[in-house]
Write a protein that holds these residues in place. Structure first.
Motif, mmCIF file in Angstrom:
data_model
loop_
_atom_site.group_PDB
_atom_site.id
_atom_site.type_symbol
_atom_site.label_atom_id
_atom_site.label_comp_id
_atom_site.label_asym_id
_atom_site.label_seq_id
_atom_site.Cartn_x
_atom_site.Cartn_y
_atom_site.Cartn_z
ATOM 1 N N ASN A 1 0.861 -1.183 0.000
ATOM 2 C CA ASN A 1 0.000 0.000 0.000
ATOM 3 C C ASN A 1 0.888 1.221 0.000
ATOM 4 O OD1 ASN A 1 -1.743 2.069 0.541
ATOM 5 N ND2 ASN A 1 -2.881 0.978 2.118
ATOM 6 N N TYR A 2 0.935 1.939 -1.126
ATOM 7 C CA TYR A 2 1.825 3.074 -1.256
ATOM 8 C C TYR A 2 1.176 4.373 -0.789
ATOM 9 C CZ TYR A 2 4.893 0.223 -4.128
ATOM 10 O OH TYR A 2 5.744 -0.746 -4.569
ATOM 11 N N ALA A 3 -0.094 4.303 -0.374
ATOM 12 C CA ALA A 3 -0.823 5.526 -0.074
ATOM 13 C C ALA A 3 -0.788 5.865 1.408
ATOM 14 C CB ALA A 3 -2.272 5.396 -0.536
ATOM 15 N N LYS A 4 0.105 5.266 2.171
ATOM 16 C CA LYS A 4 0.153 5.507 3.607
ATOM 17 C C LYS A 4 1.560 5.921 4.033
ATOM 18 C CE LYS A 4 -3.613 2.274 4.410
ATOM 19 N NZ LYS A 4 -4.033 0.998 4.997
ATOM 20 N N PHE A 5 1.647 6.361 5.277
ATOM 21 C CA PHE A 5 2.920 6.747 5.880
ATOM 22 C C PHE A 5 3.597 7.863 5.105
ATOM 23 C CE2 PHE A 5 2.471 2.086 6.592
ATOM 24 C CZ PHE A 5 1.959 2.205 7.864
ATOM 25 N N GLY A 6 2.817 8.821 4.622
ATOM 26 C CA GLY A 6 3.389 9.998 3.992
ATOM 27 C C GLY A 6 3.653 9.881 2.517
ATOM 28 N N TYR A 7 3.557 8.703 1.930
ATOM 29 C CA TYR A 7 3.811 8.542 0.498
ATOM 30 C C TYR A 7 2.473 8.571 -0.217
ATOM 31 C CZ TYR A 7 8.305 7.237 2.336
ATOM 32 O OH TYR A 7 9.483 7.231 3.014
ATOM 33 N N VAL A 8 2.024 9.768 -0.577
ATOM 34 C CA VAL A 8 0.655 9.949 -1.075
ATOM 35 C C VAL A 8 0.644 9.789 -2.590
ATOM 36 C CG1 VAL A 8 -1.297 11.505 -1.242
ATOM 37 C CG2 VAL A 8 0.099 11.477 0.827
ATOM 38 N N LEU A 9 0.018 8.723 -3.049
ATOM 39 C CA LEU A 9 -0.205 8.514 -4.471
ATOM 40 C C LEU A 9 -1.696 8.396 -4.697
ATOM 41 C CD1 LEU A 9 2.618 5.972 -5.346
ATOM 42 C CD2 LEU A 9 2.641 8.438 -5.641
ATOM 43 N N GLU A 10 -2.134 8.483 -5.933
ATOM 44 C CA GLU A 10 -3.559 8.512 -6.235
ATOM 45 C C GLU A 10 -4.214 7.142 -6.188
ATOM 46 O OE1 GLU A 10 -5.943 11.008 -6.913
ATOM 47 O OE2 GLU A 10 -4.360 12.005 -5.807
ATOM 48 N N VAL A 11 -3.437 6.075 -6.269
ATOM 49 C CA VAL A 11 -4.060 4.761 -6.310
ATOM 50 C C VAL A 11 -3.305 3.808 -5.406
ATOM 51 C CG1 VAL A 11 -4.964 4.992 -8.640
ATOM 52 C CG2 VAL A 11 -2.693 4.049 -8.308
ATOM 53 N N GLU A 12 -3.998 2.789 -4.983
ATOM 54 C CA GLU A 12 -3.348 1.682 -4.290
ATOM 55 C C GLU A 12 -2.966 0.660 -5.348
ATOM 56 O OE1 GLU A 12 -5.479 -1.508 -2.024
ATOM 57 O OE2 GLU A 12 -4.578 -0.409 -0.374
ATOM 58 N N GLY B 1 -11.134 0.298 3.614
ATOM 59 C CA GLY B 1 -11.540 0.143 2.220
ATOM 60 C C GLY B 1 -11.159 1.296 1.322
ATOM 61 N N TRP B 2 -10.536 2.362 1.877
ATOM 62 C CA TRP B 2 -10.156 3.545 1.092
ATOM 63 C C TRP B 2 -8.686 3.437 0.719
ATOM 64 C CZ3 TRP B 2 -12.758 7.145 -1.372
ATOM 65 C CH2 TRP B 2 -12.148 8.349 -1.724
ATOM 66 N N SER B 3 -8.339 3.636 -0.554
ATOM 67 C CA SER B 3 -6.999 3.294 -1.022
ATOM 68 C C SER B 3 -6.142 4.481 -1.425
ATOM 69 C CB SER B 3 -7.092 2.321 -2.205
ATOM 70 O OG SER B 3 -7.768 2.923 -3.291
ATOM 71 N N THR B 4 -6.637 5.707 -1.241
ATOM 72 C CA THR B 4 -5.796 6.845 -1.584
ATOM 73 C C THR B 4 -5.706 7.774 -0.382
ATOM 74 O OG1 THR B 4 -5.381 8.544 -3.263
ATOM 75 C CG2 THR B 4 -7.669 8.237 -2.578
ATOM 76 N N ASN B 5 -5.226 8.986 -0.575
ATOM 77 C CA ASN B 5 -5.021 9.944 0.501
ATOM 78 C C ASN B 5 -6.296 10.107 1.330
ATOM 79 O OD1 ASN B 5 -4.322 12.033 2.129
ATOM 80 N ND2 ASN B 5 -3.717 13.430 0.482
ATOM 81 N N THR B 6 -6.202 9.852 2.634
ATOM 82 C CA THR B 6 -7.401 9.890 3.478
ATOM 83 C C THR B 6 -7.989 11.292 3.591
ATOM 84 O OG1 THR B 6 -5.979 10.100 5.435
ATOM 85 C CG2 THR B 6 -6.724 7.896 4.835
ATOM 86 N N SER B 7 -7.209 12.333 3.323
ATOM 87 C CA SER B 7 -7.744 13.694 3.407
ATOM 88 C C SER B 7 -8.764 13.969 2.307
ATOM 89 C CB SER B 7 -6.607 14.719 3.325
ATOM 90 O OG SER B 7 -5.987 14.667 2.042
#
Length: 620
Positions: free
Chosen positions: A1-12, A259-265
């Motif tokens: 999962n690349y969308a967590k821990f500060g590495y914000v990408l548009e897709v998982e 269930g959400w795979s991109t930036n939580t904001s």
């Protein structure tokens, strides 16, 4: 999962990498970017005792744990230098205070799940040598912070380096003279003894694993809130150990939306932008709803055009449709009759070559078709699909999926001409009664289909008379205009056939050019009073909720609940702009400019009953 821990990408990105590894050897893995927070590794074509020593470079102050069969494995006391067949598969050591490498024994074909835990990090600024750092007693600081947070001291670790993400953290070296530019106090989550371990990714299992992550993140966020509220106390305790130190920042864990795979904001941000295709349904999509079937709904944001939907794009759909022309001259009709390309009328094997009876003007031999129509005309072109977000609830967890709407087509645009356009997630079979004629209905052997509900028509033998259904291309203007489909050459119409009989030519829909008298029930709370049959006919609304979907999408229709007026079969109202009924009542005490005609929906008969003008009801 690349969308967590500060590495914000548009897709998982869920990827599988097959690599060639050396059995009984040490195999080292470096990722060119951030190492994923979730990894699964396994070997193929090996015996149970065969395996390798896997080393993965993480370089993160977060804990890294290994699970086998969903059960957490115990960390070794020291770093293994090579493959050791006596160690169980999943035995591991993560050297987070030194090299930043994970060492794990991988044996047999059973998979291992490797999870990076989240953490709260207190980054402190100070310049000191490593010798001084190791000589400093941090036990008192750890005990005090543990007491402050009400957690075991084992959840707190002090690491040399400036803290934060792996890119900013400085690893310790062997030189005692190396200068450290800060240190980080890491607060770990409680130990997780087990996880949900699955062999494939789907909405349900993704939601389950994310729910576990959310529980962990929520607990860490609680720690972070306590630390932020008592930041002065925290800094005092740190300075009691290292007087020159100051708190730089408190790095909080990433929020987790199951269930959400991109930036939580971006989830439920209240910014009126619908983010679609990123897992669970985004509440920002501000839906207009129409039921498609028992488990699926179509939604569209009120800001669905332009930048209103993120993640979905406008599409072009190819159409290669054989349509039926109308009201051609006799000369054109005769030319069409002689054409070798004339399309055969729909038929069952137990019926003669035509489905309609009582019609003698047609392009085929015998009594077939509907008067005023000539042979088929092939048209080609492109339709523009406006992006919408479709909610798929088939798994029980609402998912946002990119879809599109097509002009004069009801429901998901992916179902239209799905075969021609090779749309794998659309219905590649015939879709009838969905507005414009679906090219997928052409050339269908209706007698081979055992269930007519598969193509959108009533079930066979629904009335007990043995009737069967097929989909007929109907192009008379009384049909296309009455269903709000003026300007296209034909619609898909369900036609019932009794065994061995032809069907009567369908009557025009009520409210179009039919001469049948139209009557309406009197609503309990009052409704329009009709003085002429023409007014009753003009105010008829023959379309279904599904057929009104394009009007909901372009803003010319709206709907809501009746609230305290709800009674019997009446629970919902619908208001429509530009309805013929408005013109019929124009004048004194008539509708206002840009008014809407409003109806109530009879849940039993599935029909719309005229109510009154919106200017009087103030519904929309």
């Amino acid at each position: 999962n690349y969308a967590k821990f500060g590495y914000v990408l548009e897709v998982e990105r869920l990827n599988t990498f097959w690599t060639t590894s050396s059995i009984d050897k040490t195999n080292v893995v470096y990722f060119t970017g951030a190492t994923p927070s979730k990894l699964r590794v396994h070997l193929r074509d090996v015996e149970d005792e065969e395996g390798l020593h896997l080393v993965i470079y993480y370089n993160t102050p977060n804990k890294v744990n290994v699970f086998r069969g969903g059960i957490k494995q115990q960390q070794l006391d020291s770093i293994p230098e090579a493959f050791n067949s006596s160690l169980a598969s999943g035995s591991y050591y993560y050297d987070r205070s030194g090299t930043g490498k994970l060492h794990v024994m991988v044996k047999g074909s059973e998979s291992l799940d490797i999870r990076m835990a989240q953490s709260v990090q207190i980054a402190s600024d100070v310049t000191m040598t490593e010798a001084d750092f190791f000589a400093t007693g941090f036990d008192g600081l750890v005990s005090n912070l543990a007491a402050l947070l009400g957690i075991p001291a084992s959840q707190i670790t002090v690491l040399g380096g400036s803290g934060g993400s792996a890119g900013r953290r400085r690893l310790l070296s062997d030189s005692n003279n190396t200068m450290i530019t800060g240190f980080t106090v890491v607060v770990d989550p409680p130990e997780r003894d087990a996880i949900v371990s699955v062999d494939s990714s789907d909405p349900v299992t993704d939601f389950q694993t994310d729910t576990e992550d959310k529980e962990e993140a929520d607990e860490l966020l609680g720690y972070a809130n306590q630390l932020n509220q008592q930041i002065a106390t925290v800094e005092t305790q740190i300075q009691a150990v290292v007087p020159a130190a100051s708190v730089n920042s408190i790095l909080e864990p990433e929020l987790v939306i199951p269930g959400w795979s991109t930036n939580t904001s971006l989830y439920n941000a209240g910014n009126m932008i619908c983010h679609c295709g990123y897992g669970v349904w985004d509440p920002d999509c501000h839906p207009v709803m129409a039921r498609v079937n028992d488990s699926s709904y179509l939604y569209a944001s009120e800001f669905r055009l332009g930048s209103g939907i993120s993640g979905c794009e406008e599409v072009l759909v190819a159409t290669d449709v054989s349509v039926v022309a109308s009201e051609e001259s006799e000369e054109e009709s005769e030319e069409e009759e002689e054409s070798d390309d004339a399309e055969l009328c729909p038929t069952f094997t137990d019926v003669s070559s035509c489905i309609y009876s009582g019609s003698t003007c047609c392009w085929e031999e015998g009594a077939c078709g509907v008067c005023g129509l000539v042979g088929p005309v092939t048209t080609t072109g492109l339709l523009t699909g406006s992006p919408i977000c479709s909610m798929d609830n088939s798994s029980g967890i609402p998912q946002g999926q990119c879809d599109y709407l097509l002009p004069q087509w009801i429901g998901s645009g992916k179902d239209f001409a799905a075969t021609i356009n090779s749309i794998s997630d659309g219905n590649q079979g015939c879709d009838c009664a969905r507005g414009r004629w679906d090219p997928d209905c052409e050339g269908v052997d209706w007698s081979s289909i055992s269930d007519s509900t598969d193509f959108g028509c009533p079930a066979y033998n629904a009335t007990g008379h043995g009737e069967r259904y097929l989909c007929q291309q109907e192009s008379r203007s009384c049909f296309t205009e009455a269903y709000g489909l003026a300007g296209i050459s034909g619609i898909g119409l369900c036609v019932a056939l009794l065994p061995g009989e032809r069907a009567p030519i369908p009557d025009c829909p009520q409210g179009s050019d039919s001469e049948e008298e139209v009557t309406y029930p009197v609503l309990p709370w009052g409704s329009l009073k009709f003085t002429t049959g023409a007014a009753m006919t003009a105010c008829a609304e023959p379309r279904s909720f599904r057929q009104l979907m394009p009007a909901f999408m372009d803003g010319s229709a709206c709907s809501g609940g009746l609230g305290k007026l709800m009674t019997g079969n009446y629970k919902v109202w619908v208001c429509l702009k530009g309805h013929l009924c408005l013109d019929e009542f124009s004048g004194i005490e008539g509708p206002e400019a840009d008014d809407m005609m409003c109806y109530v929906y009879n849940e039993e008969s599935l029909t719309f009953v005229p109510w009154d003008f919106n200017s009087r009801l103030s519904l929309a």
